[in-house]
Design an enzyme around this catalytic site. Structure first.
Site, short mmCIF file in Angstrom:
data_model
loop_
_atom_site.label_atom_id
_atom_site.label_comp_id
_atom_site.label_asym_id
_atom_site.label_seq_id
_atom_site.Cartn_x
_atom_site.Cartn_y
_atom_site.Cartn_z
N ASN A 209 6.40 2.27 6.25
CA ASN A 209 5.96 1.53 7.44
C ASN A 209 6.32 2.34 8.68
O ASN A 209 6.90 3.43 8.58
CB ASN A 209 6.61 0.14 7.46
CG ASN A 209 8.12 0.24 7.47
OD1 ASN A 209 8.71 0.73 8.42
ND2 ASN A 209 8.75 -0.19 6.38
N LYS A 287 1.38 13.37 -10.46
CA LYS A 287 0.46 12.94 -9.41
C LYS A 287 -0.74 12.21 -10.03
O LYS A 287 -1.34 12.72 -11.00
CB LYS A 287 0.00 14.19 -8.65
CG LYS A 287 -0.78 13.87 -7.42
CD LYS A 287 -1.13 15.15 -6.67
CE LYS A 287 -2.17 14.82 -5.62
NZ LYS A 287 -3.15 15.87 -5.47
#
Ligand code: CTP
Length: 402
Positions: A209, A287
């Site tokens: 955030n 990934k």
């Protein structure tokens, strides 16, 4: 962080001059910065290079130095300080001060200063007891010069008695008192969380955030400034570690909680971190590839609530647990609900709706919510909010509610 106070430190001759290196080192930990004037006598005991290295600033030695006078005249040197400290203060320099002599850089800067002056005498016991020195000290005191020490004990000259330079911490306490800096939280332990958390999706992606960590870091700095033994548990931020604060760097909410629990018991915990409420249930070891994928849904699981865990701890609940509520509407109502739900003592509510500039900005408007009701604080810098909070914490822990 609040701007650090500038000390002009005058080091005169005496074996105790080496203790001034320690004074600077510990003083910097307390958020003070030092410029040093070294007298010829002082330089016999400790080299200018030692003072330059430890203070991180140029050391001034000569009254008639062409470069120094053009860059930083002796008047400016004493004017730009918040406080002038003479440590150690030799019998000779005290005599010069008492009689207004100005025949070298140290005595000239002392005569020219408009700032408070603190002297820490250090000399042989007979020199200190000599009526001439005592008369000089009495004159200086009468003129408003502050004196710390000397202490008594074994002296470097082999004799015993009064004349020892005060310990660096005692001189620093005297400095802070003169600067109006309170150490009202000394002896107390504080824990602060700050910044966002990063919750990994795979080795290269994470959920995060926009929390900057500015307010939490400023709170840790303010608590330390008031003397609290402070641990800051910080998520990834661009903020520098505050001076005088122990810092644990973490990434995830789980790591933040573990670091907080390991720090218990503490007297006060301030949870300013913007902890991610959710994390990916299973972070990929490799990934994730988009090949062959259409829309991918991410399975999330709830993160532990650090504030609630600390507030509801049966084993080691801090005496004061403080949380934040970042709200965009019905700020007070939502914050009051949060206070109850989490079981903390105070909530600092702030409006982070678009346009307030609170998130990532430098100012904050706080409403302090507790069982006693709502207190509205004026909009101020995050540093001022932090200092105000630290003082309120000190009042609470030291005061009637403690
Ligand atoms: N907090 C925490 N651990 C969490 C979540 C929040 O310690 N996992 C703390 C924050 O540091 C802050 C307070 O709880 O002090 C914020 O409460 P929270 O319920 O997280 O506020 P919001 O995320 O704004 O919640 P909501 O979206 O429900 O308003």
């Amino acid at each position: 962080m609040a701007p650090s106070a500038r000390i002009l430190l005058i080091v005169s001759g005496g074996i105790a001059a080496y203790k001034s290196l320690e004074l600077i080192r510990r003083g910097r930990d307390r958020g003070l910065s030092f410029r040093v004037i070294l007298t010829p006598g002082g330089a016999e005991f400790v080299t200018p290079l030692s003072f330059a290295s430890i203070s991180g600033e140029k050391v001034y030695q000569e009254l008639f130095s062409l470069t120094d006078e053009s860059e930083m005249g002796h008047i400016r040197l004493s004017r730009e300080a918040d406080l002038v400290v003479v440590a150690p203060a030799s019998a000779d320099l005290l005599a010069k001060m008492a009689h207004g002599l100005a025949d070298d850089l140290a005595s000239t800067a002392l005569l020219a200063t408009d700032k408070p002056v603190l002297v820490a005498p250090a000399m042989n016991v007979m020199m200190w007891a000599n009526p001439a020195t005592q008369a000089n000290i009495a004159t200086l005191r009468a003129r408003g010069i502050h004196v710390v020490g000397p202490g008594s004990g074994d002296l470097a000259c082999g004799e015993e008695g009064s004349g020892r330079l005060s310990e660096p911490n005692d001189i620093l306490d005297a400095i802070e008192t003169l600067l109006g800096r309170e150490r009202v939280l000394s002896g107390l332990k504080a824990l602060v969380t700050s910044g966002p958390t990063h919750e990994p999706i795979d080795p290269v992606r994470y959920i995060a955030n926009r929390s900057s960590g500015k307010q939490g870091h400023a709170i840790a700095a303010a608590l330390a400034k008031l003397g609290a033994d402070t641990l800051l548990v910080s998520g990834p931020t661009g903020e520098a570690d505050p001076a005088g604060v122990a810092v644990r760097h973490v990434e995830t909410a789980a790591q933040m909680l573990a670091a907080c629990e390991a720090a218990l018991p503490v007297d006060v915990a301030v949870c300013a971190a913007a902890v991610a409420d959710w994390r990916p249930a299973q972070a990929g070891n490799q990934k994730l590839k988009k090949n062959g994928m259409t829309a991918q849904s991410l399975e999330l699981t709830a993160n532990p609530d650090i504030l609630a865990t600390l507030a509801q701890s049966k084993k080691a609940r801090p005496r004061l647990v403080i949380g934040f509520a970042a709200e965009t509407e019905q700020v007070i109502k939502h914050a009051e609900e949060k206070l109850k739900k989490k079981g903390c003592d105070w909530i600092l509510a702030n409006d982070v709706s678009a346009g307030t500039g609170t998130f990532g900005g430098d100012a904050n408007t706080i409403h302090l919510i507790s069982a006693n009701g709502v207190e509205d604080w004026p909009t101020s810098s995050k540093q001022d909010v932090a200092l105000r909070l630290a003082r309120r914490i000190a009042d609470h822990l030291r005061g009637a509610h403690a």
